[in-house]
Scaffold this motif. Structure first.
Motif, PDB file in Angstrom:
ATOM      1  N   VAL A  56       0.879  -1.169   0.000  1.00 35.23           N
ATOM      2  CA  VAL A  56       0.000   0.000   0.000  1.00 35.23           C
ATOM      3  C   VAL A  56       0.914   1.216   0.000  1.00 35.23           C
ATOM      4  O   VAL A  56       1.731   1.379   0.901  1.00 35.23           O
ATOM      5  CB  VAL A  56      -0.932   0.032   1.236  1.00 35.23           C
ATOM      6  N   SER A  92      -3.200   4.647  -0.987  1.00 32.63           N
ATOM      7  CA  SER A  92      -3.938   5.208   0.144  1.00 32.63           C
ATOM      8  C   SER A  92      -3.683   6.705   0.199  1.00 32.63           C
ATOM      9  O   SER A  92      -2.566   7.160  -0.039  1.00 32.63           O
ATOM     10  CB  SER A  92      -3.454   4.547   1.442  1.00 32.63           C
ATOM     11  N   ASP A  93      -4.707   7.439   0.526  1.00 34.10           N
ATOM     12  CA  ASP A  93      -4.580   8.886   0.705  1.00 34.10           C
ATOM     13  C   ASP A  93      -3.603   9.141   1.852  1.00 34.10           C
ATOM     14  O   ASP A  93      -3.814   8.683   2.964  1.00 34.10           O
ATOM     15  CB  ASP A  93      -5.959   9.456   1.031  1.00 34.10           C
ATOM     16  N   GLU A  94      -2.513   9.836   1.561  1.00 35.81           N
ATOM     17  CA  GLU A  94      -1.542  10.104   2.617  1.00 35.81           C
ATOM     18  C   GLU A  94      -1.615  11.548   3.111  1.00 35.81           C
ATOM     19  O   GLU A  94      -0.723  12.019   3.800  1.00 35.81           O
ATOM     20  CB  GLU A  94      -0.121   9.778   2.143  1.00 35.81           C
ATOM     21  N   TRP A 131      -5.882   3.037   6.355  1.00 36.32           N
ATOM     22  CA  TRP A 131      -6.317   2.129   5.297  1.00 36.32           C
ATOM     23  C   TRP A 131      -6.899   0.861   5.910  1.00 36.32           C
ATOM     24  O   TRP A 131      -7.952   0.382   5.485  1.00 36.32           O
ATOM     25  CB  TRP A 131      -5.114   1.834   4.388  1.00 36.32           C
TER      26      TRP A 131
END
Length: 138
Positions: A56, A92-94, A131
């Protein structure tokens, strides 16, 4: 299944992993970006030690929820890393994960200098945990 998260930066890549039950993320390492991108022995050793089944990678998003200017570079590098590791990759949106990591390290009393090598793996841990948590709710 164990999941490995990569916070891909220009100089360093932070690495975190989940437990086999996919409930808890833990920070494990920060490696020079070149070593990970070249599938160097240091990165292969992490893959062998932790045996992840999925990568991820954090994707930089704007506050409006759109892909940020670095997103295309991250996507390309993540695909290269995943292909070399023979693993599937998800994103994944970080957003704000580095700020959250710095805040956490400051609360532990670390100076900016002491934080330097740790922020990336803590950030990977932050977005991996988010996540994992989101998957439980689905």
């Amino acid at each position: 299944m164990r999941i490995m998260a990569l916070d891909i930066g220009e100089k360093r890549i932070g690495v975190a992993v989940s437990d086999p039950g996919e409930r808890v993320a833990s920070p494990i390492a920060v490696l020079p970006a070149a070593e990970v991108l070249q599938n160097a022995p240091s990165f292969r050793r992490l893959l062998e030690d932790w045996e992840p089944e999925l990568l991820v990678c954090g994707l930089p998003m704007t506050l409006a929820g759109e892909e940020g200017p670095q997103a295309q570079r991250i996507r390309e590098q993540a695909q290269r890393i995943a292909q070399a590791a023979e693993l599937p990759v998800e994103f994944s949106d970080e957003r704000l994960s580095s700020q959250e990591a710095k805040r956490s390290l400051r609360e532990k009393g670390l100076s900016e200098r002491e934080m330097r090598g740790k922020v990336d793996m803590i950030a990977a841990c932050v977005f991996l945990q988010a996540w994992l948590d989101a998957r439980v709710q689905d």
